[in-house]
Motif scaffolding. Structure first.
Motif, PDB file in Angstrom:
ATOM      1  N   TYR A  90       0.957  -1.260   0.012  1.00  0.00           N
ATOM      2  CA  TYR A  90       0.323   0.030  -0.022  1.00  0.00           C
ATOM      3  C   TYR A  90       0.916   1.368  -0.034  1.00  0.00           C
ATOM      4  CZ  TYR A  90      -4.170  -2.793   0.804  1.00  0.00           C
ATOM      5  OH  TYR A  90      -5.280  -3.508   0.533  1.00  0.00           O
ATOM      6  N   HIS A  91       1.650   1.380   1.051  1.00  0.00           N
ATOM      7  CA  HIS A  91       2.353   2.721   1.176  1.00  0.00           C
ATOM      8  C   HIS A  91       3.540   2.960   0.222  1.00  0.00           C
ATOM      9  CE1 HIS A  91       4.054   6.105   3.235  1.00  0.00           C
ATOM     10  NE2 HIS A  91       5.381   5.425   3.142  1.00  0.00           N
ATOM     11  N   HIS A  92       4.612   1.789   0.181  1.00  0.00           N
ATOM     12  CA  HIS A  92       5.604   2.056  -0.816  1.00  0.00           C
ATOM     13  C   HIS A  92       5.002   2.235  -2.198  1.00  0.00           C
ATOM     14  CE1 HIS A  92       8.547   0.188   2.431  1.00  0.00           C
ATOM     15  NE2 HIS A  92       8.301   1.441   2.520  1.00  0.00           N
ATOM     16  N   TYR A  93       4.171   1.120  -2.483  1.00  0.00           N
ATOM     17  CA  TYR A  93       3.425   1.215  -3.908  1.00  0.00           C
ATOM     18  C   TYR A  93       2.988   2.515  -4.219  1.00  0.00           C
ATOM     19  CZ  TYR A  93       0.696  -0.533  -7.867  1.00  0.00           C
ATOM     20  OH  TYR A  93       0.295  -0.678  -9.036  1.00  0.00           O
ATOM     21  N   LYS A  94       2.186   3.095  -3.517  1.00  0.00           N
ATOM     22  CA  LYS A  94       1.918   4.673  -3.912  1.00  0.00           C
ATOM     23  C   LYS A  94       3.004   5.574  -4.192  1.00  0.00           C
ATOM     24  CE  LYS A  94      -1.104   5.432  -0.483  1.00  0.00           C
ATOM     25  NZ  LYS A  94      -2.158   4.127   0.247  1.00  0.00           N
ATOM     26  N   GLU A  95       4.159   5.506  -3.113  1.00  0.00           N
ATOM     27  CA  GLU A  95       5.261   6.314  -3.546  1.00  0.00           C
ATOM     28  C   GLU A  95       6.025   5.778  -5.106  1.00  0.00           C
ATOM     29  OE1 GLU A  95       6.623   6.858   1.010  1.00  0.00           O
ATOM     30  OE2 GLU A  95       7.531   5.468   0.141  1.00  0.00           O
ATOM     31  N   GLU A  96       6.043   4.666  -5.083  1.00  0.00           N
ATOM     32  CA  GLU A  96       6.840   4.242  -6.483  1.00  0.00           C
ATOM     33  C   GLU A  96       6.140   4.444  -7.707  1.00  0.00           C
ATOM     34  OE1 GLU A  96       9.368   0.648  -3.949  1.00  0.00           O
ATOM     35  OE2 GLU A  96       7.762   0.229  -5.693  1.00  0.00           O
ATOM     36  N   GLU A 138      13.877  16.396 -13.116  1.00  0.00           N
ATOM     37  CA  GLU A 138      14.569  15.304 -13.156  1.00  0.00           C
ATOM     38  C   GLU A 138      15.668  15.021 -12.384  1.00  0.00           C
ATOM     39  OE1 GLU A 138      15.305  15.798 -17.656  1.00  0.00           O
ATOM     40  OE2 GLU A 138      13.387  15.628 -18.014  1.00  0.00           O
ATOM     41  N   LEU A 139      16.354  15.834 -11.704  1.00  0.00           N
ATOM     42  CA  LEU A 139      17.607  15.686 -10.841  1.00  0.00           C
ATOM     43  C   LEU A 139      17.217  14.799  -9.670  1.00  0.00           C
ATOM     44  CD1 LEU A 139      19.156  19.272 -11.001  1.00  0.00           C
ATOM     45  CD2 LEU A 139      19.720  17.517 -12.261  1.00  0.00           C
ATOM     46  N   LEU A 140      16.211  14.759  -9.329  1.00  0.00           N
ATOM     47  CA  LEU A 140      15.541  14.066  -8.076  1.00  0.00           C
ATOM     48  C   LEU A 140      15.642  12.421  -8.530  1.00  0.00           C
ATOM     49  CD1 LEU A 140      12.500  15.829  -7.090  1.00  0.00           C
ATOM     50  CD2 LEU A 140      14.775  15.928  -5.938  1.00  0.00           C
ATOM     51  N   GLU A 141      15.590  12.093 -10.146  1.00  0.00           N
ATOM     52  CA  GLU A 141      15.808  10.646 -10.020  1.00  0.00           C
ATOM     53  C   GLU A 141      16.812   9.938  -9.718  1.00  0.00           C
ATOM     54  OE1 GLU A 141      14.162   7.867 -13.860  1.00  0.00           O
ATOM     55  OE2 GLU A 141      14.734   9.901 -14.034  1.00  0.00           O
ATOM     56  N   ASP A 142      17.972  10.612  -9.852  1.00  0.00           N
ATOM     57  CA  ASP A 142      19.204   9.941  -9.525  1.00  0.00           C
ATOM     58  C   ASP A 142      19.881  10.227  -8.266  1.00  0.00           C
ATOM     59  OD1 ASP A 142      19.668   8.493 -12.003  1.00  0.00           O
ATOM     60  OD2 ASP A 142      20.729  10.039 -12.893  1.00  0.00           O
ATOM     61  N   GLY A 143      19.033  10.986  -7.442  1.00  0.00           N
ATOM     62  CA  GLY A 143      19.312  11.507  -6.000  1.00  0.00           C
ATOM     63  C   GLY A 143      18.517  10.653  -5.026  1.00  0.00           C
ATOM     64  N   VAL A 144      17.717  11.435  -4.367  1.00  0.00           N
ATOM     65  CA  VAL A 144      16.937  10.937  -3.227  1.00  0.00           C
ATOM     66  C   VAL A 144      15.868  10.120  -3.620  1.00  0.00           C
ATOM     67  CG1 VAL A 144      15.093  12.912  -3.122  1.00  0.00           C
ATOM     68  CG2 VAL A 144      15.826  11.746  -1.033  1.00  0.00           C
ATOM     69  N   ILE A 145      15.251  10.135  -4.928  1.00  0.00           N
ATOM     70  CA  ILE A 145      14.105   9.250  -5.361  1.00  0.00           C
ATOM     71  C   ILE A 145      14.927   7.829  -5.554  1.00  0.00           C
ATOM     72  CG2 ILE A 145      12.803   8.665  -6.951  1.00  0.00           C
ATOM     73  CD1 ILE A 145      11.874  11.148  -5.213  1.00  0.00           C
ATOM     74  N   LYS A 146      15.946   7.707  -6.177  1.00  0.00           N
ATOM     75  CA  LYS A 146      16.610   6.494  -6.317  1.00  0.00           C
ATOM     76  C   LYS A 146      17.154   5.839  -4.975  1.00  0.00           C
ATOM     77  CE  LYS A 146      20.622   4.572  -8.725  1.00  0.00           C
ATOM     78  NZ  LYS A 146      21.818   4.742  -9.643  1.00  0.00           N
ATOM     79  N   GLU A 147      17.543   6.626  -3.997  1.00  0.00           N
ATOM     80  CA  GLU A 147      17.855   6.051  -2.653  1.00  0.00           C
ATOM     81  C   GLU A 147      16.290   5.561  -2.011  1.00  0.00           C
ATOM     82  OE1 GLU A 147      18.911   8.092   1.564  1.00  0.00           O
ATOM     83  OE2 GLU A 147      19.517   9.234  -0.091  1.00  0.00           O
ATOM     84  N   MET A 148      15.384   6.262  -2.512  1.00  0.00           N
ATOM     85  CA  MET A 148      14.184   5.643  -1.736  1.00  0.00           C
ATOM     86  C   MET A 148      13.684   4.160  -2.296  1.00  0.00           C
ATOM     87  SD  MET A 148      13.402   7.731   0.651  1.00  0.00           S
ATOM     88  CE  MET A 148      15.316   7.935   0.796  1.00  0.00           C
ATOM     89  N   PHE A 149      13.785   4.091  -3.536  1.00  0.00           N
ATOM     90  CA  PHE A 149      13.477   3.095  -4.447  1.00  0.00           C
ATOM     91  C   PHE A 149      14.534   1.742  -3.912  1.00  0.00           C
ATOM     92  CE2 PHE A 149      11.167   5.286  -7.835  1.00  0.00           C
ATOM     93  CZ  PHE A 149      10.272   4.351  -7.807  1.00  0.00           C
ATOM     94  N   ASN A 150      15.913   2.330  -3.950  1.00  0.00           N
ATOM     95  CA  ASN A 150      16.695   1.207  -3.147  1.00  0.00           C
ATOM     96  C   ASN A 150      16.487   0.925  -1.927  1.00  0.00           C
ATOM     97  OD1 ASN A 150      18.170   1.323  -5.440  1.00  0.00           O
ATOM     98  ND2 ASN A 150      19.768   2.789  -5.009  1.00  0.00           N
TER      99      ASN A 150
END
Length: 180
Positions: free
Chosen positions: A56-62, A74-86
């Motif tokens: 539920y939760h991570h799915y909504k984020e991802e 687009e700069l977020l994709e290789d920064g904090v967003i990538k970290e959250m996915f990882n």
């Protein structure tokens, strides 16, 4: 702050996940005296983390929030967003390891791995609360946030609102069990 805030939804879900973390830490006292109860509690917590936190939760984020944030910056994709996915992937792996130890009835290692998972999850939640969600609120205007909110509602409806509520109820029952 708008009434239909997707960020509030995520904050509220974090509070529920934090309550599960609290339960996971207090379950340790069951190992010596009530190992069968420990097995049951941890089995249910693993299911909770997999379903509520991940599905539920991570799915909504991802699927919703992070892609929308990437479109805006687009700069977020290789920064904090990538970290959250990882982090989300690491959490899935950690839960598998916890479950493996639990199935072997190696409760000491189960709890040690569960404690590591809990600390990593708390760190992750802190980064989202203090950085990611703040970024999201600054990236989107009220209309965009409201659209994301409705996508979140659609997501919960599609995945099953009743099931989500049952998971929260089950968590409350676990808390009561540990308090007695």
């Amino acid at each position: 702050m708008i009434n239909k805030s997707p960020i509030k939804v995520l904050f509220d879900e974090h509070e529920i996940i934090i309550s599960a973390i609290t339960i996971s830490k207090s379950a340790q006292k069951l190992i010596a005296d009530k190992p069968d109860v420990y097995q049951k509690v941890i089995t249910e917590l693993i299911a909770f983390f997999r379903q509520f936190a991940d599905q539920y939760h991570h799915y909504k984020e991802e699927i919703i929030l992070f892609p929308e944030m990437n479109k805006k910056n687009e700069l977020l994709e290789d920064g904090v967003i990538k970290e959250m996915f990882n982090n989300h992937e690491e959490f899935r792996d950690m839960l598998a390891e916890i479950e493996d130890c639990l199935n072997k009835k190696d409760y000491t290692n189960t709890q040690a791995k569960l404690n590591n998972y809990a600390e990593a999850l708390l760190d992750h939640i802190a980064v989202e609360n203090d950085e990611v969600f703040q970024m999201a609120e600054s990236l989107f205007d009220e209309n965009e946030l409201e659209k994301i909110y409705f996508k979140f509602e659609d997501c919960d409806r599609d995945k099953g609102e009743i099931k989500k509520n049952e998971l929260v109820t089950q968590l409350a029952k676990l808390k009561t069990l540990l308090e007695n």
